[in-house]
Design an enzyme around this catalytic site. Structure first.
Site, PDB file in Angstrom:
ATOM      1  N   HIS A  35       0.932  -1.149   0.012  1.00  0.00           N
ATOM      2  CA  HIS A  35      -0.111   0.063  -0.021  1.00  0.00           C
ATOM      3  C   HIS A  35       0.931   1.131   0.019  1.00  0.00           C
ATOM      4  CE1 HIS A  35      -3.583  -2.326   1.941  1.00  0.00           C
ATOM      5  NE2 HIS A  35      -2.548  -3.067   2.468  1.00  0.00           N
ATOM      6  N   GLU A 117       2.530  -0.881   4.384  1.00  0.00           N
ATOM      7  CA  GLU A 117       2.323   0.313   3.977  1.00  0.00           C
ATOM      8  C   GLU A 117       3.711   1.133   3.715  1.00  0.00           C
ATOM      9  OE1 GLU A 117      -0.490   2.260   3.485  1.00  0.00           O
ATOM     10  OE2 GLU A 117      -2.006   0.905   4.585  1.00  0.00           O
ATOM     11  N   HIS A 156      -2.539  -2.977  -3.374  1.00  0.00           N
ATOM     12  CA  HIS A 156      -3.814  -2.823  -2.902  1.00  0.00           C
ATOM     13  C   HIS A 156      -4.708  -2.623  -4.172  1.00  0.00           C
ATOM     14  CE1 HIS A 156      -6.478  -0.809   0.417  1.00  0.00           C
ATOM     15  NE2 HIS A 156      -6.968  -1.994   0.066  1.00  0.00           N
ATOM     16  N   ASP A 166      -3.478   2.347  -4.860  1.00  0.00           N
ATOM     17  CA  ASP A 166      -2.050   2.167  -4.172  1.00  0.00           C
ATOM     18  C   ASP A 166      -1.638   0.687  -4.523  1.00  0.00           C
ATOM     19  OD1 ASP A 166      -4.193   1.629  -2.112  1.00  0.00           O
ATOM     20  OD2 ASP A 166      -2.526   1.247  -0.742  1.00  0.00           O
TER      21      ASP A 166
END
Length: 182
Positions: A35, A117, A156, A166
């Site tokens: 992400h 992330e 994602h 993303d």
């Protein structure tokens, strides 16, 4: 960094435990989802991602925060622009990063995935140190969870098409894939 399979926590990185997790229904880890995030959008190094994953984001601090402050989300890991890695949820537990999602015909990707992330946006290139940390982290996770094959590392946007974009077009998939082959 070193993954401890028993606890699901990586040693040698920061830990910032999130309350936003629960038990995996089958205990399976076979997918890795990449992400991007920045809070406020496009701003880096604010510490607001950490606050967000701990349900401690002040809705009055920025107009964007008012719309997300009530959400309860998390990821297993965050890699900041300077390459620092923080873990929020044990790999043995289900973080709440994927939302409504589907991979290879299976719904609810949170059940069987890990979420990483990257601090960034869809449009801005990620940093050299982020890629170095990402490659090291992915190698460590793949050693611990061999079901995460290169084909089972996705964005994602791949598991929530039309809803998520993303890690975005600025993410260098070729660089990651080449590193995984070595």
């Amino acid at each position: 960094m070193q993954l401890d399979l028993a606890s699901g926590w990586c040693q040698g990185i920061s830990h910032c435990p999130s309350p936003n997790f629960n038990q995996r229904p089958l205990g399976e880890v076979s997918l890795l989802v990449i992400h991007n995030i920045s809070l406020p959008p496009g701003q880096f190094g604010t510490g607001k991602v950490q606050a967000f994953f701990q349900n401690a984001l002040d809705a009055n601090e920025h107009p964007y925060f008012a719309g997300i402050s009530g959400l309860t989300v998390s990821a297993h890991f965050l890699i900041e622009r300077n390459g620092a890695v923080t873990q929020f949820v044990s790999c043995n537990d289900r973080a709440w990063h994927a939302g409504l999602s589907r991979f290879a015909g299976r719904e609810n990707c949170n059940d069987f995935s890990l979420g990483i992330e990257l601090e960034g946006t869809d449009e801005l290139p990620f940093t050299e140190t982020q890629y170095a940390s990402l490659i090291a982290l992915v190698a460590q996770l793949r050693r611990g969870y061999p079901a995460i094959t290169p084909e089972r590392i996705c964005g994602h946007s791949d598991i929530a098409p039309g809803r998520k974009t993303d890690p975005g077009p600025a993410f260098d998939w070729g660089r990651l894939r080449t590193a995984l082959e070595q």
